[in-house]
Design a protein around this motif. Sequence first.
Motif, PDB file in Angstrom:
ATOM      1  N   ALA A 478      44.132  42.435  33.217  1.00 48.64           N
ATOM      2  CA  ALA A 478      42.951  42.825  33.995  1.00 48.64           C
ATOM      3  C   ALA A 478      41.744  43.141  33.120  1.00 48.64           C
ATOM      4  N   LEU A 479      41.903  43.070  31.798  1.00 44.35           N
ATOM      5  CA  LEU A 479      40.831  43.481  30.889  1.00 44.35           C
ATOM      6  C   LEU A 479      39.603  42.582  31.042  1.00 44.35           C
ATOM      7  N   GLU A 480      38.420  43.218  31.196  1.00 42.92           N
ATOM      8  CA  GLU A 480      37.159  42.491  31.340  1.00 42.92           C
ATOM      9  C   GLU A 480      36.213  42.721  30.171  1.00 42.92           C
ATOM     10  N   GLU A 481      36.397  43.812  29.448  1.00 42.02           N
ATOM     11  CA  GLU A 481      35.514  44.115  28.315  1.00 42.02           C
ATOM     12  C   GLU A 481      36.362  44.511  27.114  1.00 42.02           C
ATOM     13  N   LEU A 513      43.791  37.487  28.179  1.00 42.10           N
ATOM     14  CA  LEU A 513      42.596  38.088  28.797  1.00 42.10           C
ATOM     15  C   LEU A 513      41.873  37.073  29.687  1.00 42.10           C
ATOM     16  N   PRO A 514      42.491  36.660  30.767  1.00 39.22           N
ATOM     17  CA  PRO A 514      41.876  35.639  31.631  1.00 39.22           C
ATOM     18  C   PRO A 514      40.609  36.104  32.339  1.00 39.22           C
ATOM     19  N   ARG A 515      40.359  37.427  32.409  1.00 33.13           N
ATOM     20  CA  ARG A 515      39.171  37.940  33.100  1.00 33.13           C
ATOM     21  C   ARG A 515      38.090  38.429  32.142  1.00 33.13           C
ATOM     22  N   LEU A 516      38.213  38.146  30.872  1.00 33.66           N
ATOM     23  CA  LEU A 516      37.274  38.673  29.879  1.00 33.66           C
ATOM     24  C   LEU A 516      35.846  38.211  30.175  1.00 33.66           C
ATOM     25  N   LYS A 517      34.921  39.198  30.290  1.00 30.53           N
ATOM     26  CA  LYS A 517      33.519  38.909  30.577  1.00 30.53           C
ATOM     27  C   LYS A 517      32.580  39.360  29.457  1.00 30.53           C
TER      28      LYS A 517
END
Length: 589
Positions: A478-481, A513-517
């Motif tokens: 769920a990691l985004e940053e 990290l598929p959601r990394l923004k």
Amino acid sequence: MKSIALPADVIFNIYRLEYHEYDANVLSLSHVCRPWRDVLQRFPDFWAKIDLYLGGRNPEFKALYWAKRAGQKPLKIHVRSDSQRPVAHRAIVRTGLVLRSCMDRWDTFTMDARSREIEHLLPICTGCTPRLRNFSLSCRPGSPEDPMRLLVPFLPSVEPPSDSSRLFVSIHSYIPRFTTFGVGITRLSVNVSMDPDHHSFDLNDLFSIFQSCPNLIEFDFSALGSEHTGPASFDGFIVLRRLTNFSVSWVWNIEDVLNVLRLPALESITLHEVNWSDAARAALWNVLGLSHSLSSVLILQDDDYSYERNPVPFHGNPLTLSNVAIFHMWGNWTLLQPLLDLLTLPHVQELDLAGASIRTAHRLISFSTNLRSLSLRNLAEVPADLDPTPNPAPAPILFPSLTSLHISGFPLFFNYINAPKLGTLALENRFNSACIVNSGAFLRVVPERSASALTTLRLSGLDAGDKDIQWCLERLPALEELSILACAISDSLLSALASLPVPNQSQNTDWILPRLKRFTFDENDHITPSGAIKFLASRTLNPVPGITGHFGFKHLSHRDATAIMSYGSFLAAHHDIVYHMNLEDDDED
């Protein structure tokens, strides 16, 4: 093509819309044609906002004309000057007389000018201001370093203030004196700076403000440079029954203030840069114990968080602050830590400590399991010769509501934390390299305790390498940053983040990290520009387009900078500046 005349009510609504969004454009719209100008003349809301530049031509005429066009609308008046152009005394007097004639309609009055203009115009405006809700006075640079005492000559409404009355007053660079006008003030902010060796400010000035403003609800006072203020001659108590928010900065002998005040409704107290003598600590302890509605305590002092000597004993009774939800304490821990050792915060939700010992921090949080935000900065191990008591055993404490955790100085403190709803985690060690041993080992407990919720991870100054950090990241879907600074990582980690893992029986085929923004990789000695370019080539397209972030390197060639910038603005600020300077030089050549 023949133009179509709009009805007056349509033009009026256009003005009203533009008035709320872009005030400066309203006059431009009036230039369309005469009907538009006629409608503007009948739009009192526009004229009720009067901006007066004292250095301009005939500001008194503008004030008179606009106040008349505003009808009976409450007036919002802003008076200003600059430090370059002197204002004629005649213009100040005439403008002051016009403003005095409409004081009964003032809603907001702000003045940003030099001391000369303020001290000439303000005394002219003597009278009642029954509608006034905001008054702000700011003295421009170039005034005397020692702030002067300034009488605010306004008079209050004939009717006494009610519980719903609200009057906000802000004074910058003056020590205010109030007439009976002070009775109506509910929010007061005073900010002065002075020469420490020559200032004339003393605590009697502060007590005079309290006495003249008995209905204060919020009070904020800062007196930078007043460290050597002598004791006050005041003898007695001042009761501020409505005061809920109390903030004082740079008043050195704070005990003299706290011992005089009685604040039965106090909900929030902020003390910044004060001298924590024995008397000051006792006075604070007394206020905390008597303030049963207290919900926020901020004790802030920029100091050297070190253990140079044993903490100065404090002989107070243990204190439980059951209603406090926000508690911050930064400062001289030889003086303040003994207070924490006697304090319990059973319902605190936001806790921020700087410089605390590991044992003190552990004791405090063990009684504060309702925490939602916890920041422990510059955590320190007390040298054995100062405190032989060993640190507590690393048994994790469950914090079911904790969503944000920041630990610096001793990241291994994370071993004491179990936060299943943790969304933001920052583990930093920038100042005490002796504490980063086995960083990789304890990082492996992060997914176990926060994997389902963690969206932001910041690591700084850890000796964790590629293998440990990759293992951790693979279990944080769920990691985004992600921010990694000054750690022992290399291009190998970037390569793992840049592409799908090689599928086999022990690995899945999903992105790490598929959601990394957002990302930051800086001060990592083994990260190279080529590794960054490979990462960007993949991650700017998949799996989340539009990723943002930056890289920082010790050395970066113009060629590598150009390659990185071809994917977007992905360079740290210092690289970005050099890159664009080189581009300008190339253009000149």
